[in-house]
Scaffold this motif. Structure first.
Motif, PDB file in Angstrom:
ATOM      1  N   ILE A 133       1.047  -1.220   0.077  1.00 53.59           N
ATOM      2  CA  ILE A 133      -0.021   0.047   0.110  1.00 53.59           C
ATOM      3  C   ILE A 133       0.902   1.341  -0.051  1.00 53.59           C
ATOM      4  O   ILE A 133       0.636   2.085  -0.629  1.00 53.59           O
ATOM      5  N   TYR A 134       1.933   1.173   0.752  1.00 54.93           N
ATOM      6  CA  TYR A 134       2.840   2.323   0.700  1.00 54.93           C
ATOM      7  C   TYR A 134       3.365   2.537  -0.509  1.00 54.93           C
ATOM      8  O   TYR A 134       3.511   3.732  -0.986  1.00 54.93           O
ATOM      9  N   HIS A 135       4.130   1.581  -0.993  1.00 55.17           N
ATOM     10  CA  HIS A 135       4.750   1.738  -2.225  1.00 55.17           C
ATOM     11  C   HIS A 135       3.750   2.176  -3.243  1.00 55.17           C
ATOM     12  O   HIS A 135       4.226   2.899  -4.396  1.00 55.17           O
ATOM     13  N   GLN A 136       2.360   1.787  -3.301  1.00 57.11           N
ATOM     14  CA  GLN A 136       1.515   2.097  -4.241  1.00 57.11           C
ATOM     15  C   GLN A 136       1.429   3.737  -4.064  1.00 57.11           C
ATOM     16  O   GLN A 136       1.253   4.463  -5.204  1.00 57.11           O
TER      17      GLN A 136
ATOM     18  N   GLU B 108       4.079   5.612  -5.387  1.00 59.42           N
ATOM     19  CA  GLU B 108       4.499   5.432  -6.768  1.00 59.42           C
ATOM     20  C   GLU B 108       4.061   6.467  -7.492  1.00 59.42           C
ATOM     21  O   GLU B 108       4.213   7.137  -8.371  1.00 59.42           O
ATOM     22  N   VAL B 109       2.680   6.753  -6.911  1.00 57.94           N
ATOM     23  CA  VAL B 109       1.785   7.584  -7.916  1.00 57.94           C
ATOM     24  C   VAL B 109       1.970   9.029  -7.457  1.00 57.94           C
ATOM     25  O   VAL B 109       1.471  10.159  -8.072  1.00 57.94           O
ATOM     26  N   THR B 110       2.631   9.260  -6.214  1.00 54.13           N
ATOM     27  CA  THR B 110       3.082  10.566  -6.057  1.00 54.13           C
ATOM     28  C   THR B 110       4.122  11.421  -6.424  1.00 54.13           C
ATOM     29  O   THR B 110       4.403  12.261  -6.461  1.00 54.13           O
ATOM     30  N   GLN B 111       5.101  10.331  -7.257  1.00 57.04           N
ATOM     31  CA  GLN B 111       6.033  10.843  -7.831  1.00 57.04           C
ATOM     32  C   GLN B 111       5.890  11.992  -8.759  1.00 57.04           C
ATOM     33  O   GLN B 111       6.514  12.606  -9.230  1.00 57.04           O
ATOM     34  N   SER B 112       4.643  11.914  -9.306  1.00 52.74           N
ATOM     35  CA  SER B 112       4.252  13.048 -10.386  1.00 52.74           C
ATOM     36  C   SER B 112       3.974  14.261  -9.655  1.00 52.74           C
ATOM     37  O   SER B 112       3.524  15.115  -9.952  1.00 52.74           O
ATOM     38  N   GLY B 113       4.100  14.230  -8.426  1.00 57.11           N
ATOM     39  CA  GLY B 113       3.848  15.536  -7.520  1.00 57.11           C
ATOM     40  C   GLY B 113       2.757  15.271  -6.627  1.00 57.11           C
ATOM     41  O   GLY B 113       1.511  14.601  -6.938  1.00 57.11           O
TER      42      GLY B 113
ATOM     43  N   LYS C  93      -2.591  12.257  -1.352  1.00 55.05           N
ATOM     44  CA  LYS C  93      -3.124  12.349  -2.796  1.00 55.05           C
ATOM     45  C   LYS C  93      -2.672  11.034  -3.587  1.00 55.05           C
ATOM     46  O   LYS C  93      -3.606  10.479  -4.305  1.00 55.05           O
ATOM     47  N   GLY C  94      -1.685  10.495  -3.298  1.00 54.88           N
ATOM     48  CA  GLY C  94      -1.323   9.122  -3.527  1.00 54.88           C
ATOM     49  C   GLY C  94      -2.184   8.203  -3.254  1.00 54.88           C
ATOM     50  O   GLY C  94      -2.489   7.305  -4.059  1.00 54.88           O
ATOM     51  N   ALA C  95      -2.759   8.136  -2.014  1.00 55.74           N
ATOM     52  CA  ALA C  95      -3.674   7.122  -1.641  1.00 55.74           C
ATOM     53  C   ALA C  95      -4.923   7.480  -2.420  1.00 55.74           C
ATOM     54  O   ALA C  95      -5.442   6.358  -2.885  1.00 55.74           O
ATOM     55  N   ASN C  96      -5.466   8.543  -2.547  1.00 59.17           N
ATOM     56  CA  ASN C  96      -6.611   8.486  -3.509  1.00 59.17           C
ATOM     57  C   ASN C  96      -6.412   8.029  -5.061  1.00 59.17           C
ATOM     58  O   ASN C  96      -7.356   7.526  -5.716  1.00 59.17           O
ATOM     59  N   ARG C  97      -5.201   8.518  -5.488  1.00 66.56           N
ATOM     60  CA  ARG C  97      -4.779   8.150  -7.023  1.00 66.56           C
ATOM     61  C   ARG C  97      -4.871   6.684  -7.012  1.00 66.56           C
ATOM     62  O   ARG C  97      -5.348   6.219  -8.000  1.00 66.56           O
ATOM     63  N   ALA C  98      -4.066   6.251  -5.848  1.00 63.89           N
ATOM     64  CA  ALA C  98      -3.947   4.718  -6.039  1.00 63.89           C
ATOM     65  C   ALA C  98      -5.366   4.022  -5.923  1.00 63.89           C
ATOM     66  O   ALA C  98      -5.659   2.905  -6.712  1.00 63.89           O
TER      67      ALA C  98
END
Length: 97
Positions: free
Chosen positions: A60-63, A66-71, A76-81
């Motif tokens: 979960i953390y890596h997901q 991974e998606v927060t690398q775009s900023g 936000k990464g949790a929402n995107r993932a």
């Protein structure tokens, strides 16, 4: 945590702020493991359950990361993932093309 407290926590770069949906996933995961264990009539040791949970939480953390690398933040990464998981499932079920 309320919004004001979240901002204070986010202001400290040495503190990792995990969004509620990610941190709550641990309880959901353990419930899922328990249901799986019961349905298969298995018995896992505390160490086995902990190892499975650790693997899930790391994933979960890596997901999120991974998606927060775009900023953005882990939140936000949790929402995107989460959105990507739902969108992928909908495509695989043929609900959308």
């Amino acid at each position: 945590t309320n919004l004001e407290a979240q901002e204070v926590i986010r202001g400290h770069p040495d503190i990792i702020y995990l969004p509620g949906k990610a941190s709550n996933a641990g309880g959901v995961a353990v419930s899922g493991l328990e249901m799986s264990q019961n349905s298969q009539r298995l018995t896992w040791t505390e160490e086995e359950v902990d190892a499975k949970l650790q693997e899930m939480m790391e994933s979960i953390y890596h997901q999120m990361e991974e998606v927060t690398q775009s900023g953005g933040t882990l939140e936000k990464g949790a929402n995107r993932a989460g959105f990507l998981k739902v969108a992928t499932a909908m495509k695989e079920l043929g609900w959308v093309s």
